[in-house]
Enzyme design. Structure first.
Site, PDB file in Angstrom:
ATOM      1  N   CYS A  18       0.910  -1.290   0.070  1.00 54.43           N
ATOM      2  CA  CYS A  18      -0.170  -0.144   0.050  1.00 54.43           C
ATOM      3  C   CYS A  18       0.985   1.271   0.045  1.00 54.43           C
ATOM      4  CB  CYS A  18      -0.915   0.099   1.226  1.00 54.43           C
ATOM      5  SG  CYS A  18      -0.151   0.405   2.800  1.00 54.43           S
ATOM      6  N   CYS A  21       3.483   1.881   2.948  1.00 51.29           N
ATOM      7  CA  CYS A  21       4.704   1.115   2.719  1.00 51.29           C
ATOM      8  C   CYS A  21       5.805   1.745   1.873  1.00 51.29           C
ATOM      9  CB  CYS A  21       4.572  -0.448   1.944  1.00 51.29           C
ATOM     10  SG  CYS A  21       3.346  -1.470   2.638  1.00 51.29           S
ATOM     11  N   ASP A 417       7.978  28.044 -32.524  1.00 44.46           N
ATOM     12  CA  ASP A 417       9.168  28.501 -33.373  1.00 44.46           C
ATOM     13  C   ASP A 417       8.869  28.285 -34.986  1.00 44.46           C
ATOM     14  OD1 ASP A 417      11.798  29.341 -33.978  1.00 44.46           O
ATOM     15  OD2 ASP A 417      12.058  27.444 -34.527  1.00 44.46           O
ATOM     16  N   ASP A 613      12.671  22.989 -32.163  1.00 46.49           N
ATOM     17  CA  ASP A 613      13.660  22.051 -32.225  1.00 46.49           C
ATOM     18  C   ASP A 613      14.970  22.509 -32.692  1.00 46.49           C
ATOM     19  OD1 ASP A 613      13.554  23.462 -34.647  1.00 46.49           O
ATOM     20  OD2 ASP A 613      13.685  21.784 -36.084  1.00 46.49           O
ATOM     21  N   ASP A 617      16.809  27.115 -29.676  1.00 47.31           N
ATOM     22  CA  ASP A 617      15.600  27.086 -29.114  1.00 47.31           C
ATOM     23  C   ASP A 617      15.445  26.772 -27.351  1.00 47.31           C
ATOM     24  OD1 ASP A 617      14.232  27.845 -31.206  1.00 47.31           O
ATOM     25  OD2 ASP A 617      13.790  25.731 -31.866  1.00 47.31           O
TER      26      ASP A 617
END
Length: 718
Positions: A18, A21, A417, A613, A617
């Protein structure tokens, strides 16, 4: 001999039942010398440790073992079963226990209900219930004893106390000729065992995304040795090996085509269903499928370095982290078990003090112990993250950590971009206006020294026109403005009109007019000059990515404002933006200024997601509230983003926001029902309105319902 390390560590942990634990292991690990942070994933059955300095591996493992759990360090050489396989063992174990318990519990319940007055019924029911309690339900007592020995308590403590109380009271009642409820103890154990079986099966399904990803890879490769093909296991490949890949076969590992050409289905990496053409010199990825021609591929990355392995690692990392909302559940779960034991004792005392019978008092107290197990709390967040993260990988979206799911709900602005994101970034040379027949050779030779898509387009365009390029001398990159280099002792400057003015190059009306015409047509245009004046006007064209306009439309439907950010001039930028339906445009931004523009929007009260990308950036991706890095871009950009969009399709930005929002919604629903269930159920149990048998079934169903709710994310559609 102990070993010390400063590297992040992963332990497989056995024995967690659970959220309490997981939280206890977390606390113990966090207190160890040299540990900066520790995160334990109950659903994933693992602990991840980040050291602050040298940390002793054996000390950490022993600390986990000492509090009643078993830890195994995961290394690169570890033969590690998938999480689904590990749950498979748990499923089989719990199914055997539940079925065996039911064989004994069902007749016990029938006899208790329909023959309570017969003198022989009590001993028979006792005999039937005893193996259920101490054989098939032994796991509860064993785990509770381990917890007690180390001063802890968890879900098994509640089940053990509750069923033992019912059983031992009934033994006394049998000899004292009092009402018994042996059948309650047997039914509770059976229900909870059945619940654990369904829970393990559901968690196995929740973890199946990793398994499916791993199964995508090829198992064997045809390697060329002295001109002959030899079939070898994929895990024996080494960089430099040459592999033959025939039509219909999977590429065994990441590599570069050295012979032949074909189209490849890369949908497992990018989510993009359209095959991609690859030829000699092009990179291909392991697990992608060769659609047409025979190719020879030279291995470049193997094992854990392949694109598929990195995707799996990103998904696992995200599943191992916690959303901020999970910390509330952790705090509650940590105090829950001791509090429930106290409430159960108070319930027993109050019932007896207020004149209730011993049977009524025992039933109410046992019902409190059983109904309050916090298992659903521990499953609420990690199962949703496991399923949501796995579904994202299937759709071509990788979430780097759990916090992302929560952050997306506040995003109201997406900044794209332009180059390589909304457009393909693969520009071609469109126009060259010049009176000098040698101009294109000089300009393209200088551009051949640059890495920008515009530079590559000019150099390639010149070569396609049959021009042989020279190597530039004194090459200088002027970020955001242009290039400068020397060819045949001529210093050529290429870039914006402002750079021409700055360099003292006179712009003749002919070239100013040509430049204006190109800009009116939405082309990316620039000038080139030497010896005191501009000698040419050039332009390159970039095509809009398919689906860009639809992506913008879908984001707007979601209520998100869309902005385009570009270094292009205003006229060119507006032309591109109009084609995809964007009205908010930030143009003429130097590479170093992208992060500043993101910050400016944030200061205006916007919650910004940035999609980019390129290397330039990376600062903007890091500055944004949510960075989305296009997976076809640079490694630096991908590292800086919070989300990786595996293909260049801008529609994945909408998919990412939608799936993240859906995942966080499920997390909130799960926590609401888990909290609500306990808040409502404990008073009912204490008031005697819930039979312990019903409480056991309801507790099991609460965990199953949470996991089932998370599994709905597997059907998420973009």
């Amino acid at each position: 001999m102990s070993t010390k390390t400063t590297d992040p560590l992963i332990f497989d942990v056995e024995g967690m039942t659970c959220a309490s634990c997981a939280l206890r292991i977390e606390r113990v690990l966090s207190k160890q010398e040299g540990v900066s942070s520790a995160v334990v994933n109950f659903a994933g059955q693992e602990a991840r440790v980040v050291p602050s300095g040298p940390v002793d591996l054996e000390t950490l493992r022993a600390a986990i073992d000492r509090i009643g759990y078993h830890a195994t360090l995961v290394t690169a050489d570890t033969e590690r079963d998938s999480l689904a396989d590990r749950y498979g063992e748990e499923i089989r174990y719990q199914r055997r226990n539940a079925l065996a318990a039911a064989v004994f519990a069902v007749p016990a319940v029938v006899l208790a209900m329909f023959g309570p007055d017969a003198s022989w019924v009590g001993p028979v029911v006792w005999a039937l219930v005893t193996p259920v309690e101490f054989v098939f339900g032994w796991q509860f007592h064993r785990n509770a004893a381990i917890q007690l020995r180390t001063g802890g308590a968890n879900m098994d403590t509640l089940v053990s106390l509750g069923t033992l109380a019912a059983y031992l009271y009934s033994v006394w009642a049998l000899f004292a000729d009092q009402p018994m409820f042996f059948e309650s103890a047997a039914t509770i154990v059976t229900f909870i065992l059945l619940g654990r079986f369904f829970e393990a099966r559901s968690k196995g399904r929740a973890s199946s995304a990793i398994t499916r990803l791993l199964e995508l890879g090829a198992k064997e490769a045809r390697v060329l040795h002295d001109g002959a093909e030899e079939t070898v296991p994929v895990d024996t490949l080494r960089p430099g090996d040459r592999m033959v890949v025939r039509p219909g076969e999977k590429v065994p590992t990441d590599g570069r085509i050295v012979e032949g050409g074909s189209s490849f289905d890369e949908s497992m990496l990018t989510g993009e269903s359209v095959p991609v053409d690859r030829g000699a010199g092009d990179e291909v990825f392991g697990a992608t499928i060769n659609q047409q021609g025979l190719v020879v591929v030279e291995a470049t990355r193997v094992g854990s370095e392949t694109a598929l392995a990195q995707i799996v690692r990103l998904v696992e990392d995200a599943q191992a982290t916690k959303a901020p909302i999970q910390h509330l559940a952790d705090r509650v779960a940590g105090a829950f078990v001791p509090a429930v034991i106290i409430i159960a004792l108070i319930t027993l005392i109050l019932w007896l003090a207020l004149g209730g019978t011993t049977v009524e008092a025992m039933k109410a107290a046992v019902a409190v112990l059983i109904i309050a197990c916090p298992c659903a709390l521990g499953l609420a967040t990690p199962t949703a993250i496991m399923v949501g993260g796995g579904r994202g990988a299937e759709l071509g979206v990788l979430f780097k950590n759990a916090e992302v799911f929560e952050r997306t709900r506040d995003i109201d602005t997406v900044v794209f971009d332009k180059t390589g994101t909304l457009t393909r970034g693969a520009m071609t040379l469109a126009d060259v206006v010049t009176d000098d027949p040698n101009a294109l050779r000089l300009i393209a030779s200088v551009e051949s020294g640059g890495e920008h898509p515009i530079a590559r387009a000019v150099a390639l365009g010149a070569e396609e026109r049959g021009i042989t390029l020279a190597r530039p001398a004194g090459f200088e990159n002027l970020p955001g403005r242009g290039l400068r280099g020397t060819i045949d002792a001529i210093t050529v400057t290429i870039g914006k009109p402002s750079l021409m003015d700055e360099t003292g190059l006179l712009i003749a009306p002919r070239y100013a007019e040509a430049l204006a015409d190109m800009q009116r047509r939405g082309l990316t245009s620039f000038l080139a000059g030497w010896d005191g004046e501009v000698r040419a006007a050039l332009s390159v064209a970039d095509s809009i990515r398919p689906g860009a306009a639809e992506a913008v439309k879908r984001l707007r439907t979601r209520g998100v404002e869309v902005t385009m950010l570009t270094g292009d001039n205003r006229r060119t930028a507006d032309t591109i933006a109009a084609q995809v339906g964007i009205t908010a445009v930030i143009a003429g931004v130097l590479p170093g200024g992208k992060a500043d523009e993101v910050t400016r929007l944030q200061r205006a009260g916007k919650q910004v997601a940035f999609v980019g990308d390129g290397v330039n950036d990376a600062p903007a991706l890091a500055a944004a509230d949510l960075g989305m890095a296009v997976g076809t871009g640079s490694d630096v950009a991908i590292e800086s983003g919070d989300i990786v969009l595996m293909s260049g399709d801008p529609a994945l930005a909408d998919v990412a926001l939608g799936l993240a929002a859906a995942t966080f919604k499920v997390i909130r629903q799960n926590l609401f029902w888990a909290f609500g269930y306990n808040v409502a159920a404990i008073p009912l149990a204490a008031a005697g309105l819930l039979d312990p048998m019903i409480a056991g079934g309801a507790m099991a169903l609460s965990s199953i319902s949470v996991v089932s709710d998370s599994l709905r994310l597997r059907r998420y559609r973009a």
